[in-house]
Write a protein that holds these residues in place. Structure first.
Motif, PDB file in Angstrom:
ATOM      1  N   CYS A 111      69.688  16.084  98.627  1.00 52.25           N
ATOM      2  CA  CYS A 111      70.313  17.228  97.958  1.00 52.25           C
ATOM      3  C   CYS A 111      71.735  17.631  98.334  1.00 52.25           C
ATOM      4  O   CYS A 111      72.377  18.116  97.690  1.00 52.25           O
ATOM      5  CB  CYS A 111      69.125  18.335  97.811  1.00 52.25           C
ATOM      6  SG  CYS A 111      67.895  17.838  96.764  1.00 52.25           S
ATOM      7  N   SER A 112      71.833  18.149  99.940  1.00 51.10           N
ATOM      8  CA  SER A 112      72.956  18.363 100.006  1.00 51.10           C
ATOM      9  C   SER A 112      74.163  17.600  99.950  1.00 51.10           C
ATOM     10  O   SER A 112      75.206  17.923  99.461  1.00 51.10           O
ATOM     11  CB  SER A 112      73.089  18.558 101.747  1.00 51.10           C
ATOM     12  OG  SER A 112      74.293  18.848 102.407  1.00 51.10           O
ATOM     13  N   HIS A 113      74.093  16.333  99.950  1.00 49.44           N
ATOM     14  CA  HIS A 113      74.967  15.142  99.574  1.00 49.44           C
ATOM     15  C   HIS A 113      75.359  15.402  97.886  1.00 49.44           C
ATOM     16  O   HIS A 113      76.476  15.246  97.556  1.00 49.44           O
ATOM     17  CB  HIS A 113      74.467  13.905  99.874  1.00 49.44           C
ATOM     18  CG  HIS A 113      75.592  12.746  99.883  1.00 49.44           C
ATOM     19  ND1 HIS A 113      76.615  12.749 100.690  1.00 49.44           N
ATOM     20  CD2 HIS A 113      75.839  11.802  98.676  1.00 49.44           C
ATOM     21  CE1 HIS A 113      77.412  11.769 100.333  1.00 49.44           C
ATOM     22  NE2 HIS A 113      76.950  11.228  99.153  1.00 49.44           N
ATOM     23  N   MET A 114      74.355  15.676  97.182  1.00 47.94           N
ATOM     24  CA  MET A 114      74.685  15.892  95.879  1.00 47.94           C
ATOM     25  C   MET A 114      75.538  16.892  95.243  1.00 47.94           C
ATOM     26  O   MET A 114      76.370  17.001  94.656  1.00 47.94           O
ATOM     27  CB  MET A 114      73.023  16.158  94.954  1.00 47.94           C
ATOM     28  CG  MET A 114      72.205  14.898  95.046  1.00 47.94           C
ATOM     29  SD  MET A 114      70.611  15.122  94.569  1.00 47.94           S
ATOM     30  CE  MET A 114      70.811  15.803  92.776  1.00 47.94           C
ATOM     31  N   GLY A 115      75.144  18.238  96.287  1.00 48.10           N
ATOM     32  CA  GLY A 115      76.080  19.278  96.270  1.00 48.10           C
ATOM     33  C   GLY A 115      77.324  19.141  96.494  1.00 48.10           C
ATOM     34  O   GLY A 115      78.395  19.760  95.855  1.00 48.10           O
ATOM     35  N   ARG A 116      77.438  18.534  97.643  1.00 49.76           N
ATOM     36  CA  ARG A 116      78.921  18.280  97.971  1.00 49.76           C
ATOM     37  C   ARG A 116      79.764  17.371  97.370  1.00 49.76           C
ATOM     38  O   ARG A 116      81.013  17.470  97.159  1.00 49.76           O
ATOM     39  CB  ARG A 116      78.801  17.707  99.664  1.00 49.76           C
ATOM     40  CG  ARG A 116      78.247  18.939 100.593  1.00 49.76           C
ATOM     41  CD  ARG A 116      78.667  18.571 101.972  1.00 49.76           C
ATOM     42  NE  ARG A 116      77.766  17.091 102.389  1.00 49.76           N
ATOM     43  CZ  ARG A 116      78.632  15.855 102.584  1.00 49.76           C
ATOM     44  NH1 ARG A 116      79.926  15.855 102.480  1.00 49.76           N
ATOM     45  NH2 ARG A 116      77.844  15.017 102.752  1.00 49.76           N
ATOM     46  N   THR A 117      79.225  16.262  96.528  1.00 45.66           N
ATOM     47  CA  THR A 117      79.768  15.242  95.941  1.00 45.66           C
ATOM     48  C   THR A 117      79.852  15.624  94.516  1.00 45.66           C
ATOM     49  O   THR A 117      80.583  15.203  93.842  1.00 45.66           O
ATOM     50  CB  THR A 117      79.227  14.010  96.097  1.00 45.66           C
ATOM     51  OG1 THR A 117      77.930  14.037  95.693  1.00 45.66           O
ATOM     52  CG2 THR A 117      79.221  13.561  97.533  1.00 45.66           C
ATOM     53  N   GLY A 118      78.983  16.411  94.063  1.00 43.89           N
ATOM     54  CA  GLY A 118      78.798  16.740  92.835  1.00 43.89           C
ATOM     55  C   GLY A 118      78.404  15.464  91.854  1.00 43.89           C
ATOM     56  O   GLY A 118      78.609  15.654  90.618  1.00 43.89           O
ATOM     57  N   GLN A 119      77.796  14.663  92.684  1.00 42.53           N
ATOM     58  CA  GLN A 119      77.137  13.452  92.082  1.00 42.53           C
ATOM     59  C   GLN A 119      75.698  13.772  91.633  1.00 42.53           C
ATOM     60  O   GLN A 119      74.947  14.133  92.585  1.00 42.53           O
ATOM     61  CB  GLN A 119      77.219  12.191  92.596  1.00 42.53           C
ATOM     62  CG  GLN A 119      78.903  11.705  92.621  1.00 42.53           C
ATOM     63  CD  GLN A 119      79.039  10.322  93.445  1.00 42.53           C
ATOM     64  OE1 GLN A 119      78.392  10.242  94.454  1.00 42.53           O
ATOM     65  NE2 GLN A 119      79.795   9.625  92.752  1.00 42.53           N
ATOM     66  N   GLY A 120      75.043  13.201  90.466  1.00 38.93           N
ATOM     67  CA  GLY A 120      73.742  13.415  90.368  1.00 38.93           C
ATOM     68  C   GLY A 120      72.839  12.139  91.038  1.00 38.93           C
ATOM     69  O   GLY A 120      73.613  11.250  91.708  1.00 38.93           O
ATOM     70  N   LEU A 121      71.710  12.307  91.129  1.00 40.00           N
ATOM     71  CA  LEU A 121      70.709  11.359  91.826  1.00 40.00           C
ATOM     72  C   LEU A 121      71.124  10.083  91.332  1.00 40.00           C
ATOM     73  O   LEU A 121      70.916   8.951  91.979  1.00 40.00           O
ATOM     74  CB  LEU A 121      69.510  11.901  91.897  1.00 40.00           C
ATOM     75  CG  LEU A 121      68.256  10.838  92.657  1.00 40.00           C
ATOM     76  CD1 LEU A 121      68.807  10.854  94.188  1.00 40.00           C
ATOM     77  CD2 LEU A 121      67.080  11.350  92.530  1.00 40.00           C
ATOM     78  N   ASN A 122      71.262   9.872  89.993  1.00 39.72           N
ATOM     79  CA  ASN A 122      71.271   8.510  89.271  1.00 39.72           C
ATOM     80  C   ASN A 122      72.539   7.609  89.853  1.00 39.72           C
ATOM     81  O   ASN A 122      72.635   6.703  89.885  1.00 39.72           O
ATOM     82  CB  ASN A 122      71.008   8.571  87.807  1.00 39.72           C
ATOM     83  CG  ASN A 122      72.295   9.415  87.253  1.00 39.72           C
ATOM     84  OD1 ASN A 122      72.749  10.505  87.813  1.00 39.72           O
ATOM     85  ND2 ASN A 122      72.412   9.305  85.889  1.00 39.72           N
ATOM     86  N   ARG A 123      73.615   8.615  90.106  1.00 39.51           N
ATOM     87  CA  ARG A 123      75.061   8.125  90.300  1.00 39.51           C
ATOM     88  C   ARG A 123      74.697   7.396  91.735  1.00 39.51           C
ATOM     89  O   ARG A 123      75.535   6.485  92.120  1.00 39.51           O
ATOM     90  CB  ARG A 123      75.996   9.132  89.872  1.00 39.51           C
ATOM     91  CG  ARG A 123      76.291   9.231  88.718  1.00 39.51           C
ATOM     92  CD  ARG A 123      77.458   9.977  88.357  1.00 39.51           C
ATOM     93  NE  ARG A 123      78.755   9.520  89.010  1.00 39.51           N
ATOM     94  CZ  ARG A 123      79.742  10.063  88.951  1.00 39.51           C
ATOM     95  NH1 ARG A 123      80.147  11.346  88.541  1.00 39.51           N
ATOM     96  NH2 ARG A 123      80.982   9.373  89.499  1.00 39.51           N
ATOM     97  N   LEU A 124      74.170   8.365  92.509  1.00 39.63           N
ATOM     98  CA  LEU A 124      74.165   7.903  93.836  1.00 39.63           C
ATOM     99  C   LEU A 124      73.227   6.629  94.073  1.00 39.63           C
ATOM    100  O   LEU A 124      73.615   5.903  94.776  1.00 39.63           O
ATOM    101  CB  LEU A 124      73.314   9.130  94.660  1.00 39.63           C
ATOM    102  CG  LEU A 124      74.429  10.319  94.895  1.00 39.63           C
ATOM    103  CD1 LEU A 124      73.447  11.492  95.481  1.00 39.63           C
ATOM    104  CD2 LEU A 124      75.560  10.078  95.646  1.00 39.63           C
ATOM    105  N   VAL A 125      72.128   6.609  93.459  1.00 40.62           N
ATOM    106  CA  VAL A 125      71.383   5.183  93.402  1.00 40.62           C
ATOM    107  C   VAL A 125      72.137   3.905  92.963  1.00 40.62           C
ATOM    108  O   VAL A 125      72.066   3.073  93.769  1.00 40.62           O
ATOM    109  CB  VAL A 125      70.012   5.384  92.869  1.00 40.62           C
ATOM    110  CG1 VAL A 125      69.383   4.387  92.776  1.00 40.62           C
ATOM    111  CG2 VAL A 125      69.166   6.614  93.466  1.00 40.62           C
TER     112      VAL A 125
END
Length: 269
Positions: free
Chosen positions: A165-179
């Motif tokens: 969640c911290s990474h999602m917040g810092r990058t502005g990327q959703g979980l689907n984009r990260l995966v």
């Protein structure tokens, strides 16, 4: 107590009378600055999920409890395994979440990490992308155990969810984009009951796949573009098979193939 499945994120922890400082530590370990707005859904079911929601709230995440489209879901099973669903409702298994945690830690500068022996072979591919080194527990002794213990996000579901969640917040990327940035990884599991000893079958499989990697708690070998992890089960005269491939259909086919090969070798014993 609860325990995660092999090769996934989770740990054994006493949930009665929990010291809340553990949750504070999980939040502080990933965020030195205020977190940009991140909203996730966590079920109210079970103490383990209430603790997960509390840890994420301490991090600054907005936690909701009713599932709705466009918001990722995190959950802990009673056994401690962390799983999720992305913004489109697509399930994300424990193996993918472990790979995601590895990727985030390496993006943050970690270059030596450790995973359980049963973790997917894709973990090595991921480490190679970052020029990193990966230990396997059981295989790499004290060095592997010390490295693993030093990174709670690899084995504690609350720490892992806070990191993601911290990474999602810092990058502005959703979980689907990260995966979507991870090496493709689908795992199919099965068990084979044996007529003969587990040791004999493990030796026979090692002979059938001479390039197999022998570890104290199992055997890993490549089949085509896929990978198979086989481990003796303690509770029964049986072998556990985990077949890994780029998609679920290929993983299921590989799992069925190795299962039949194992049964055939058992019949010759």
């Amino acid at each position: 107590m609860y325990r995660a499945a092999p090769g996934q994120i989770g740990t054994e922890r006493v949930t009665g009378g929990v010291d809340r400082s553990w949750l504070t530590d999980a939040a502080r370990s990933v965020a030195a600055a205020p977190l940009p707005k991140v909203t996730v859904i966590v079920s109210h079911n079970g103490l383990e999920n209430r603790l997960l929601a509390e840890g994420l709230t301490l991090l600054g995440v907005t936690v909701e409890h009713k599932e709705r489209r466009g918001i990722p879901v995190f959950r802990l099973s009673t056994e401690g395994t962390l799983s999720a669903a992305d913004e489109q409702g697509q399930p994300i298994g424990g193996e993918q979440l472990l790979l995601l945690v590895l990727a985030i830690l390496m993006e943050r500068g970690e270059r030596t990490l450790a995973v359980p022996s049963a973790a997917p072979a894709s973990a090595e591919k991921l480490a190679e992308q970052f020029g990193g080194k990966l230990y396997r527990l059981a295989r790499d002794g004290c060095a592997g155990r010390d490295c693993y213990a030093a990174h709670p996000a690899l084995w504690d579901g609350v720490y892992a969810a806070c990191l993601i969640c911290s990474h999602m917040g810092r990058t502005g990327q959703g979980l689907n984009r990260l995966v979507a940035t991870l090496p493709p990884c689908a795992v199919c599991r099965t068990e084979v009951r044996l007529e003969h000893s587990r040791g004999e079958l493990m030796r026979a499989l090692g002979e059938k796949y001479p390039n197999a990697e022998h570890m104290p708690d199992g055997l890993r070998f490549a089949v085509g573009s896929g990978s198979v992890w086989i481990t003796p089960l303690i509770r029964a005269s049986a072998l556990g098979i985990a077949a890994e491939a780029a998609d679920s259909e290929m993983a299921e086919e590989l799992c069925a193939l190795v299962r039949e090969q194992t049964k055939e070798l058992d019949g010759k014993g």
